[in-house]
Design a protein around this motif. Structure first.
Motif, PDB file in Angstrom:
ATOM      1  N   LYS A 114       2.411   7.244  -5.853  1.00 20.04           N
ATOM      2  CA  LYS A 114       1.694   8.300  -5.734  1.00 20.04           C
ATOM      3  C   LYS A 114       2.534   9.659  -6.471  1.00 20.04           C
ATOM      4  O   LYS A 114       1.935  10.407  -6.915  1.00 20.04           O
ATOM      5  CB  LYS A 114       1.151   8.710  -4.382  1.00 20.04           C
ATOM      6  N   ALA A 115       3.752   9.690  -5.735  1.00 21.09           N
ATOM      7  CA  ALA A 115       4.514  10.795  -6.214  1.00 21.09           C
ATOM      8  C   ALA A 115       4.578  10.862  -7.557  1.00 21.09           C
ATOM      9  O   ALA A 115       4.966  12.226  -8.109  1.00 21.09           O
ATOM     10  CB  ALA A 115       5.930  10.895  -5.363  1.00 21.09           C
ATOM     11  N   SER A 116       4.926   9.760  -8.429  1.00 23.29           N
ATOM     12  CA  SER A 116       5.130   9.625  -9.581  1.00 23.29           C
ATOM     13  C   SER A 116       3.751   9.900 -10.425  1.00 23.29           C
ATOM     14  O   SER A 116       4.312  10.042 -11.924  1.00 23.29           O
ATOM     15  CB  SER A 116       5.677   8.316 -10.105  1.00 23.29           C
ATOM     16  N   GLY A 117       2.613  10.062  -9.983  1.00 22.21           N
ATOM     17  CA  GLY A 117       1.557  10.221 -10.720  1.00 22.21           C
ATOM     18  C   GLY A 117       0.774   8.969 -11.205  1.00 22.21           C
ATOM     19  O   GLY A 117      -0.076   8.876 -12.135  1.00 22.21           O
ATOM     20  N   ILE A 139      -3.249   0.915  -9.435  1.00 20.83           N
ATOM     21  CA  ILE A 139      -2.611  -0.483  -9.044  1.00 20.83           C
ATOM     22  C   ILE A 139      -3.300  -1.495  -9.046  1.00 20.83           C
ATOM     23  O   ILE A 139      -4.546  -1.692  -8.503  1.00 20.83           O
ATOM     24  CB  ILE A 139      -2.030   0.046  -7.610  1.00 20.83           C
ATOM     25  N   VAL A 140      -2.894  -2.627  -9.825  1.00 17.55           N
ATOM     26  CA  VAL A 140      -3.542  -3.629  -9.885  1.00 17.55           C
ATOM     27  C   VAL A 140      -2.436  -4.760  -9.191  1.00 17.55           C
ATOM     28  O   VAL A 140      -1.416  -4.915  -9.435  1.00 17.55           O
ATOM     29  CB  VAL A 140      -3.550  -4.326 -11.158  1.00 17.55           C
ATOM     30  N   MET A 141      -3.041  -5.420  -8.023  1.00 15.78           N
ATOM     31  CA  MET A 141      -2.135  -6.207  -6.869  1.00 15.78           C
ATOM     32  C   MET A 141      -2.568  -7.785  -7.295  1.00 15.78           C
ATOM     33  O   MET A 141      -3.575  -8.019  -7.440  1.00 15.78           O
ATOM     34  CB  MET A 141      -2.227  -5.664  -5.836  1.00 15.78           C
ATOM     35  N   LEU A 142      -1.417  -8.456  -7.350  1.00 20.62           N
ATOM     36  CA  LEU A 142      -1.740  -9.990  -7.537  1.00 20.62           C
ATOM     37  C   LEU A 142      -1.855 -10.247  -5.837  1.00 20.62           C
ATOM     38  O   LEU A 142      -0.857 -10.121  -5.018  1.00 20.62           O
ATOM     39  CB  LEU A 142      -0.645 -10.454  -7.907  1.00 20.62           C
ATOM     40  N   SER A 143      -3.167 -10.554  -5.476  1.00 17.54           N
ATOM     41  CA  SER A 143      -3.466 -10.925  -4.003  1.00 17.54           C
ATOM     42  C   SER A 143      -3.659 -12.355  -3.889  1.00 17.54           C
ATOM     43  O   SER A 143      -2.814 -13.257  -4.671  1.00 17.54           O
ATOM     44  CB  SER A 143      -4.556 -10.139  -3.644  1.00 17.54           C
ATOM     45  N   GLU A 188      -3.288  -5.202   0.430  1.00 12.99           N
ATOM     46  CA  GLU A 188      -4.558  -4.583   0.127  1.00 12.99           C
ATOM     47  C   GLU A 188      -5.045  -3.349   0.694  1.00 12.99           C
ATOM     48  O   GLU A 188      -5.069  -2.217   0.098  1.00 12.99           O
ATOM     49  CB  GLU A 188      -5.574  -5.598  -0.212  1.00 12.99           C
ATOM     50  N   ASP A 189      -4.990  -3.440   1.879  1.00 11.35           N
ATOM     51  CA  ASP A 189      -5.068  -2.204   2.972  1.00 11.35           C
ATOM     52  C   ASP A 189      -4.324  -1.010   2.614  1.00 11.35           C
ATOM     53  O   ASP A 189      -4.868   0.035   2.555  1.00 11.35           O
ATOM     54  CB  ASP A 189      -5.351  -2.476   4.268  1.00 11.35           C
ATOM     55  N   GLU A 190      -2.911  -1.564   2.724  1.00  8.55           N
ATOM     56  CA  GLU A 190      -2.293  -0.179   2.127  1.00  8.55           C
ATOM     57  C   GLU A 190      -2.317   0.557   0.914  1.00  8.55           C
ATOM     58  O   GLU A 190      -2.254   1.589   0.626  1.00  8.55           O
ATOM     59  CB  GLU A 190      -0.625  -0.778   2.059  1.00  8.55           C
ATOM     60  N   VAL A 191      -2.729  -0.394  -0.081  1.00  5.29           N
ATOM     61  CA  VAL A 191      -3.067  -0.024  -1.577  1.00  5.29           C
ATOM     62  C   VAL A 191      -4.364   0.822  -1.400  1.00  5.29           C
ATOM     63  O   VAL A 191      -4.268   1.978  -2.126  1.00  5.29           O
ATOM     64  CB  VAL A 191      -2.948  -1.262  -2.712  1.00  5.29           C
ATOM     65  N   GLU A 192      -5.285   0.309  -0.851  1.00  2.80           N
ATOM     66  CA  GLU A 192      -6.568   1.120  -0.706  1.00  2.80           C
ATOM     67  C   GLU A 192      -6.050   2.600  -0.177  1.00  2.80           C
ATOM     68  O   GLU A 192      -6.782   3.546  -0.445  1.00  2.80           O
ATOM     69  CB  GLU A 192      -7.470   0.318   0.171  1.00  2.80           C
ATOM     70  N   ALA A 193      -5.268   2.456   1.018  1.00  2.00           N
ATOM     71  CA  ALA A 193      -4.998   3.752   1.637  1.00  2.00           C
ATOM     72  C   ALA A 193      -4.599   4.950   0.751  1.00  2.00           C
ATOM     73  O   ALA A 193      -4.556   6.030   1.319  1.00  2.00           O
ATOM     74  CB  ALA A 193      -4.110   3.372   2.900  1.00  2.00           C
ATOM     75  N   THR A 194      -3.704   4.456  -0.253  1.00  2.00           N
ATOM     76  CA  THR A 194      -3.305   5.473  -1.261  1.00  2.00           C
ATOM     77  C   THR A 194      -4.247   6.285  -1.722  1.00  2.00           C
ATOM     78  O   THR A 194      -3.941   7.438  -2.391  1.00  2.00           O
ATOM     79  CB  THR A 194      -2.315   4.710  -2.393  1.00  2.00           C
ATOM     80  N   GLY A 195      -5.519   5.927  -2.118  1.00  5.59           N
ATOM     81  CA  GLY A 195      -6.411   6.645  -2.658  1.00  5.59           C
ATOM     82  C   GLY A 195      -6.324   6.621  -4.212  1.00  5.59           C
ATOM     83  O   GLY A 195      -7.297   7.126  -4.862  1.00  5.59           O
ATOM     84  N   THR A 219      10.996  -5.115  -1.335  1.00  3.04           N
ATOM     85  CA  THR A 219      11.634  -3.787  -1.513  1.00  3.04           C
ATOM     86  C   THR A 219      10.957  -2.787  -0.487  1.00  3.04           C
ATOM     87  O   THR A 219      11.600  -1.784  -0.064  1.00  3.04           O
ATOM     88  CB  THR A 219      11.197  -3.429  -2.797  1.00  3.04           C
ATOM     89  N   GLY A 220      10.062  -3.038  -0.035  1.00  2.50           N
ATOM     90  CA  GLY A 220       9.261  -2.180   1.023  1.00  2.50           C
ATOM     91  C   GLY A 220       8.056  -1.454   0.447  1.00  2.50           C
ATOM     92  O   GLY A 220       8.107  -0.819  -0.355  1.00  2.50           O
ATOM     93  N   SER A 221       6.727  -1.996   0.960  1.00  2.00           N
ATOM     94  CA  SER A 221       5.512  -1.615   0.499  1.00  2.00           C
ATOM     95  C   SER A 221       5.397  -0.152   0.684  1.00  2.00           C
ATOM     96  O   SER A 221       4.917   0.536  -0.326  1.00  2.00           O
ATOM     97  CB  SER A 221       4.325  -2.204   0.948  1.00  2.00           C
ATOM     98  N   GLU A 222       5.735   0.403   1.624  1.00  2.00           N
ATOM     99  CA  GLU A 222       5.433   1.842   1.855  1.00  2.00           C
ATOM    100  C   GLU A 222       6.246   2.576   0.843  1.00  2.00           C
ATOM    101  O   GLU A 222       6.055   3.719   0.207  1.00  2.00           O
ATOM    102  CB  GLU A 222       5.941   2.242   3.344  1.00  2.00           C
ATOM    103  N   LYS A 223       7.478   2.001   0.564  1.00  2.00           N
ATOM    104  CA  LYS A 223       8.304   2.859  -0.434  1.00  2.00           C
ATOM    105  C   LYS A 223       8.003   2.834  -1.810  1.00  2.00           C
ATOM    106  O   LYS A 223       7.810   3.938  -2.532  1.00  2.00           O
ATOM    107  CB  LYS A 223       9.829   2.081  -0.478  1.00  2.00           C
ATOM    108  N   ILE A 224       7.449   1.551  -2.288  1.00  2.00           N
ATOM    109  CA  ILE A 224       6.617   1.669  -3.447  1.00  2.00           C
ATOM    110  C   ILE A 224       5.412   2.505  -3.806  1.00  2.00           C
ATOM    111  O   ILE A 224       5.274   3.355  -4.741  1.00  2.00           O
ATOM    112  CB  ILE A 224       6.385  -0.015  -3.853  1.00  2.00           C
TER     113      ILE A 224
END
Length: 275
Positions: free
Chosen positions: A78-81, A85-89, A112-119, A68-73
């Motif tokens: 973040k925008a939805s509040g 995030i629990v990620m299956l790694s 994982e790094d992308e998820v961490e970067a969301t704050g 789907t696109g990790s950046e999009k998700i």
């Protein structure tokens, strides 16, 4: 509200069930909501629509993120509040290595790094080998009593997808796993030959595993999800695991309060697939 991506998949379906059993409000994202068979009270929606408004936590299946696109998700979360995030790694991610040693670990670590970067709050559930990988042998078992594959003595402590789902649900529902990366295994280390023999014992047939050369195995593996690099990486791992029992992680029992399910239990749950 808890949103689960890959909600009808091997792991996501168990996350949905665990959350529903806990009385949580669950929105299951899937490619075909009309065909989804979900617990009573669970709503379904299309993955590509990403209806995350009102969600407090998100279970992120990496396959969905990559498709789907990790950046999009993540931007939508973040925008939805969404606050967690629990990620299956994957246990192939090594915390003390950069860059990662294999493409599977590298790909999961990048997400994982992308998820961490969301704050946002996060938990990365890192399972090893999936018991469900044994489904790759279904056609061979239905056709005869011999399964052909690489490195008969390669050992893994395979984990039942229900145990992954239970840990992920706990991480969504409670706060004690925030910021953690639990590595998950099953309760026993079995070789490929042991796994095939166990399947035979459960379904009542004398099955055996016959080792084939590395190159022949590679030809069978490449295609679909596995790129040549991934196939090579897996085969290297299998070679390193020959006659080396995998250490069993205590995390499933520590987190869920009960021992992990054995491989034989997994076969019993999937017995219809092998007959």
């Amino acid at each position: 509200m808890f949103v689960v991506t890959g909600a009808t998949g091997n792991v996501g379906s168990h996350v949905v069930k665990q959350l529903a059993d806990a009385g949580a409000e669950v929105l299951a994202l899937t490619r075909d909501p009309e065909a989804a068979r979900l617990p009573e009270g669970v709503r379904a929606a299309r993955t590509d629509e990403l209806p995350l408004d009102g969600a407090t936590a998100l279970f992120l299946n990496p396959a969905v993120a990559w498709q789907t696109g990790s950046e999009k998700i993540l931007e939508r979360a973040k925008a939805s509040g969404v606050r967690r995030i629990v990620m299956l790694s994957s246990s192939s991610v090594l915390d003390d290595v950069d860059p990662q040693r294999n493409p599977i670990g590298a790909r999961h670590r990048a997400l994982e790094d992308e998820v961490e970067a969301t704050g946002l709050e996060w938990t990365f559930v890192r399972p090893g080998g999936f018991a469900a990988n044994a489904l790759q042998w279904v056609d061979q078992i239905k056709a005869g009593d011999v399964v052909y594959g690489p490195y008969a003595g390669a050992q893994m402590a395979l984990i039942h997808e229900a145990d992954m789902g239970a840990v992920a649900a706990r991480a969504l529902l409670a706060d004690d796993l925030v910021g953690q990366t639990p590595e998950l295994t099953g309760p026993e280390s079995l070789s490929f030959a042991d796994q095939v023999r166990t399947i035979g014992e459960v379904i009542g047939r004398p099955l055996r595993y016959e080792e084939i050369p590395h190159e022949a195995a590679r030809e069978r593996m490449v295609g679909g999800f596995l790129t040549p690099d991934m196939a090579d990486s897996l085969l290297r791992v299998f070679a390193e695991l020959v006659d080396r029992p995998q250490a069993v992680s205590p995390e499933v029992e520590r987190i869920t309060g009960r021992p992990g399910r054995t491989f034989a239990q997994w076969v019993e749950d999937r017995v219809a697939a092998f007959r």
